[in-house]
Design an enzyme around this catalytic site. Structure first.
Site, PDB file in Angstrom:
ATOM      1  N   SER A 266       0.830  -1.199   0.000  1.00 27.29           N
ATOM      2  CA  SER A 266       0.000   0.000   0.000  1.00 27.29           C
ATOM      3  C   SER A 266       0.873   1.261   0.000  1.00 27.29           C
ATOM      4  O   SER A 266       0.534   2.253  -0.628  1.00 27.29           O
ATOM      5  CB  SER A 266      -0.975  -0.008   1.174  1.00 27.29           C
ATOM      6  N   LYS A 267       2.011   1.195   0.663  1.00 25.71           N
ATOM      7  CA  LYS A 267       2.926   2.348   0.664  1.00 25.71           C
ATOM      8  C   LYS A 267       3.470   2.601  -0.746  1.00 25.71           C
ATOM      9  O   LYS A 267       3.546   3.733  -1.205  1.00 25.71           O
ATOM     10  CB  LYS A 267       4.111   2.105   1.601  1.00 25.71           C
ATOM     11  N   VAL A 268       3.869   1.524  -1.413  1.00 24.52           N
ATOM     12  CA  VAL A 268       4.416   1.690  -2.765  1.00 24.52           C
ATOM     13  C   VAL A 268       3.340   2.266  -3.687  1.00 24.52           C
ATOM     14  O   VAL A 268       3.611   3.178  -4.481  1.00 24.52           O
ATOM     15  CB  VAL A 268       4.947   0.347  -3.312  1.00 24.52           C
TER      16      VAL A 268
END
Ligand code: UTP
Ligand code: MN
EC number: 2.7.7.7
Length: 582
Positions: A266-268
């Protein structure tokens, strides 16, 4: 169509309208890594960037330019560029290196002859002009000027990207120090261990790696080692991925890599959508992160202590100065004022309150947190490469006076090609395999004492690795001698103002030299995976001291760095491709 183009969302061929993601995914899987389709072929230029001697701002700018000119469906642009992860696939090589010997460390000469080899200005000017300019005007290597003119895209149409030709194998160089990275390694970005992959100093997704690195550091400062390591691994994978990550390539490539589940994914994705990671940005501005990273940047203060200080209500450098009873503002002093200040501090701590001498006269003072605090401004300043080399030269000159025949390699970030280092790391041994066994032990301490007498080393930080030499245990003398020091070069007319630097000296027996060189070259992630690879895949134990087989504790005695890779069954990876940390 060259396979390496599949990373671009708009990499279409004869379609005039953008294919749907589904359609693209199908195309991708059907063409595969060596598949080909056609269309824009003949227009797209494969670009390979040699990072050595380029600063990271320039590297980023070059990547940006290549990205900006990525092939777009229906585009008539006469400058269409594509990054090649394998030099064999490229048509144009961009480099700031001007000397053959140096260049050969990165690209095999026989391959170089088949390419146009130009300076970064070629790309910058071509981007401005909107078309590939004549390469001859930008030839980087005078020896290959003819070839550069001949192989220039304005001469010869077509991009070889993705059509890697196995018949052009790089014949391995005779000298191990100029051996380029094994070409196969560049295809290995899916591999699990960092030691199987090529990790350049600055990667096409450097911004993402940097953002993740903030999260990694935050976890580390909070003492969440496992979480920090998970980020470190994800960063390592991203460092080796040879294309800009898009929504499509995330789905097809990145999300399938180990360590890109749930949270990291989700961060990427956030980064792909917005160009930053919100949590990283809030972390950077949070008081807690700022204080903890400030405290932990002082030598001698680790994450645990930093958190304790924070819990005590401390927030700033002034708070630390008060706590350690250091005159405030020490970090603002000029180098000359700082020297005076250090002398005063020395005098103060040389005696206990009841007048007993703390330290024997003539011995090198230990660096304490107050000293590190006072020197903070100087120790934080990055060291340029030529100064690292100068430090090595001075140290080796002094060492030669104590013991002729010593050899050394500058390791650490310097060896991985960093233009600026936070410290200088030097591994030292003796040229004579047999005599070295008795000449090296004890030498580290003697050298430090000499450097201190000469006013070059001002403090040492760590002497615990200093095992006293024990004749009875010669067979098992299994430690390196380390001195983590504060060092200051003497002023010279060209350089009248010198500042304190961190210098790590590592003394290894000849039989430990190459493992020490590899261990201390890093990066940390690379070294960590080297141990893991050795243990899990080869039943061996690797550390900076030795390479041993576990089941019978047979010890290998490598005579070169390459031999360590060979014994471990790993392809050769040049130090500049071992930057597996952000
Ligand atoms: P450094 O901390 O000096 O990092 O450790 P660096 O990569 O040179 O980057 P700078 O200095 O911040 O510019 C160098 C390598 O030495 C190994 C680690 O693997 C690290 O990558 N090392 C360091 C050890 O093996 N043991 C140690 O105690 C410290
Ligand atoms: Mn270093």
């Amino acid at each position: 169509m060259p396979s390496k183009r599949f990373q671009h969302s708009s990499a279409s061929s004869s379609d005039d309208d953008r294919p749907s993601p589904r359609k693209r995914a199908r195309r991708r899987s059907s063409s595969g890594p060596s598949g080909s389709d056609s269309g824009t072929e003949g227009k797209v230029l494969g670009i390979y960037i040699v990072q050595a001697k380029l600063d990271s701002a320039t590297i980023n700018e070059l990547y940006r330019l290549v990205d900006e000119h990525a092939p777009k469906s229906g585009s008539e642009s006469s400058l269409q560029l594509e990054l090649c992860s394998d030099v064999k696939d490229a048509q144009v090589i961009i480099t700031a290196i001007r000397m053959r010997r140096r260049f050969e460390r990165h690209v095999d000469w026989d391959i170089a002859k088949l390419k146009a080899i130009v300076t970064p200005e070629w790309l910058i000017e071509s981007a401005k002009a909107g078309r590939p300019l004549p390469c001859g005007d930008f030839a980087a290597l005078s020896e290959l000027e003819e070839e550069t003119i001949h192989n220039c895209p304005d001469h010869q149409e077509g991009c070889d990207c993705g059509k890697s030709n196995p018949s052009i194998q790089s014949p391995l160089n005779a000298s191990p120090s100029v051996r380029p990275t094994d070409p196969s390694v560049f295809q290995n970005w899916r591999a699990r261990y960092a030691v199987q992959r090529a990790s350049p100093l600055v990667c096409p997704n450097q911004g993402l790696a940097n953002e993740l690195s903030i999260l990694r550091r935050a976890r580390e400062l909070e003492g969440l080692e496992k979480n920090a390591l998970a980020y470190e691994r994800a960063i390592g994978m991203i460092k080796s991925y040879p294309h800009r990550i898009t929504r499509e390539s995330f789905k097809s490539d990145i999300s399938k890599l180990p360590g890109f589940g749930g949270k990291t994914a989700s961060k990427v994705l956030e980064y792909i959508e917005t160009g930053s990671i919100p949590e990283a940005q809030t972390t950077l501005t949070s008081e807690r992160y700022q204080s903890l990273s400030l405290f932990a940047s002082i030598y001698g203060i680790g994450p645990t202590k930093a958190r304790q200080f924070y819990d005590m209500g401390m927030r700033s450098i002034e708070d630390l100065e008060r706590y350690y009873d250091v005159a405030p503002g020490a970090t603002l002093k000029t180098p000359a004022e700082l020297d005076e200040f250090m002398r005063e501090m020395e005098a103060e701590v040389a005696f206990t309150p009841n007048g007993k001498r703390v330290r024997r006269e003539g011995t090198v003072p230990d660096i304490t947190v107050p000293v590190a605090l006072a020197l903070r401004g100087e120790l934080d300043a990055p060291i340029p490469r030529d100064e690292v080399e100068e430090m090595r030269d001075v140290v080796m000159r002094e060492l030669a006076e104590l013991q002729p025949g010593c050899v050394s390699t500058i390791v650490g970030g310097y060896r991985r090609g960093k233009p600026m280092s936070n410290d200088a790391d030097i591994v030292i041994s003796h040229e004579d395999w047999e005599k070295g066994k008795t000449l090296i032990p004890g030498l580290c301490k003697r050298l430090c004492a000499r450097l201190y007498q000469k006013g070059l080393v001002t403090h040492v930080m760590h002497l615990s690795g200093f095992h006293g030499y024990n004749a009875l245990r010669t067979e098992h003398w299994d430690s390196l001698e380390k001195a983590l020091t504060v060092f200051k070069l003497k002023p010279i007319p060209e350089n009248p103002v010198r500042i304190h630097r961190r210098l790590d000296l590592i003394f290894a027996l000849p039989e430990s030299y190459w493992t020490a060189v590899i261990g201390w070259t890093g990066s940390k992630m690379f070294q960590r995976d080297l141990r893991l690879w050795a243990k899990q895949e080869k039943g061996m134990k690797f550390d900076s001291v030795a390479l041993t087989r576990r089941h019978d504790t047979r010890r290998f005695l490598p005579k070169s760095e390459k031999e360590v890779f060979d014994i471990l069954g790993l392809p050769w990876i040049d130090p500049t491709m071992r930057n597996a940390d952000a």
